[in-house]
Scaffold this active site. Structure first.
Site, PDB file in Angstrom:
ATOM      1  N   HIS A 188       0.809  -1.219   0.000  1.00  0.00           N
ATOM      2  CA  HIS A 188       0.000   0.000   0.000  1.00  0.00           C
ATOM      3  C   HIS A 188       0.846   1.276   0.000  1.00  0.00           C
ATOM      4  O   HIS A 188       1.904   1.339   0.605  1.00  0.00           O
ATOM      5  CB  HIS A 188      -0.930   0.015   1.205  1.00  0.00           C
ATOM      6  CG  HIS A 188      -0.225  -0.053   2.536  1.00  0.00           C
ATOM      7  ND1 HIS A 188       0.268   1.052   3.181  1.00  0.00           N
ATOM      8  CD2 HIS A 188       0.081  -1.103   3.329  1.00  0.00           C
ATOM      9  CE1 HIS A 188       0.824   0.704   4.322  1.00  0.00           C
ATOM     10  NE2 HIS A 188       0.733  -0.606   4.440  1.00  0.00           N
ATOM     11  N   ASP A 189       0.381   2.251  -0.739  1.00  0.00           N
ATOM     12  CA  ASP A 189       0.939   3.606  -0.756  1.00  0.00           C
ATOM     13  C   ASP A 189       2.341   3.684  -1.359  1.00  0.00           C
ATOM     14  O   ASP A 189       3.047   4.674  -1.159  1.00  0.00           O
ATOM     15  CB  ASP A 189       0.954   4.220   0.652  1.00  0.00           C
ATOM     16  CG  ASP A 189      -0.410   4.186   1.309  1.00  0.00           C
ATOM     17  OD1 ASP A 189      -1.331   4.827   0.763  1.00  0.00           O
ATOM     18  OD2 ASP A 189      -0.575   3.506   2.341  1.00  0.00           O
ATOM     19  N   GLY A 231       5.023  -1.088   2.807  1.00  0.00           N
ATOM     20  CA  GLY A 231       4.220   0.090   2.521  1.00  0.00           C
ATOM     21  C   GLY A 231       5.036   1.368   2.431  1.00  0.00           C
ATOM     22  O   GLY A 231       6.100   1.490   3.036  1.00  0.00           O
TER      23      GLY A 231
END
Length: 261
Positions: free
Chosen positions: A122-123, A140
């Site tokens: 994520h991200d 992440g």
């Protein structure tokens, strides 16, 4: 010419598939997914809600694209995954969408190769023309810049950066930023071994550019200079070398610190 969808695929009515896209057997495409023109999606792939895919991407079998982030704080918020054009994703690649705390979006640019079992968490932000070898893994909030190569079974710590044209050897565990143009290899601790000379030559870097990076590395790796002193001397001795200045700015902007020798 419309999209081609196999009769066993499940496609949400709100999904948008551009002309020339093809969806293979047993795929699942959820709500709010956009697939660009001429994309090829192999069998058993899943595209999670909020995923946007550009044109001419290819997904081999069993890819998981835009699944929810592996973050205990995530509570089902509407976040996204954005993929550019002309990327190749091999078998069992996993790509997660963003979290509210990280800006809500994971981004992958153009013309990159993700070999089997590569993972983008994520991200993360991934540039163009990167290579992820088998089982290369991003935690992440990682940034991987253009033209970087992440070797097989390598793992990048959250909030770390991999600089442009960086080369990470197999099994590298990077818990800090990896320098642009340099080779970083090893696990606990990982070490930088200087410019990726062969790779840079293959990419068309002139002898003068490669030599300037070698001189920079000697300063950064000198036992007689700390990092601040090495940066100052590099700016004196190698003034006007754009690649050198690029590396120095990368070091100065680092929040986690950089991996040296």
């Amino acid at each position: 010419m419309s999209a081609r969808i196999h009769e066993t695929a499940i496609v949400d009515p709100s999904a948008v598939l551009a002309d020339g896209a093809s969806v293979g057997p047993y795929c699942v495409i959820e709500a709010r997914v956009t697939i660009g023109a001429d994309c090829e999606i192999g069998p058993f792939c899943r595209f999670g809600t909020g995923t946007t895919v550009g044109e001419r991407n290819r997904f081999e079998s069993h890819c998981s694209v835009g699944a929810p982030p592996q973050d205990l704080k995530f509570a089902g918020e509407a976040t996204t995954l954005e993929i550019g054009n002309e990327n190749l994703f091999r078998e069992f690649v996993t790509l997660h969408r963003g979290t509210p705390g990280g800006g809500g979006v994971t981004r992958i640019a153009d013309q990159s190769l993700f070999m089997a079992y590569a993972h983008v968490a994520h991200d993360c932000v991934v540039g163009s023309q990167t290579i992820f070898a088998n089982n290369a893994t991003l935690a992440g909030h990682v940034e991987v810049c253009d033209f970087a190569t992440v070797g097989a079974f390598s793992a990048i710590h959250q909030f770390s950066r991999v600089g442009s044209h960086a080369f990470l050897g197999a099994y590298t565990g990077a818990n800090k930023d990896c320098l642009p143009f340099m080779s970083t290899v090893g696990n606990r601790p990982s070490k930088c071994y200087g410019p990726n000379t062969i790779g840079l030559e293959r990419k068309g870097f002139s002898k003068e550019r490669r030599q300037a990076l070698k001189l920079l590395w000697r300063l950064l790796n000198s036992s007689k200079l700390n990092t601040t002193q090495a940066i100052e001397k590099a700016r004196e001795d190698l003034a006007g070398q754009e690649d050198v200045e690029f590396v120095l700015e990368f070091i100065e902007s680092s929040e986690r610190g950089v991996i040296l020798g």
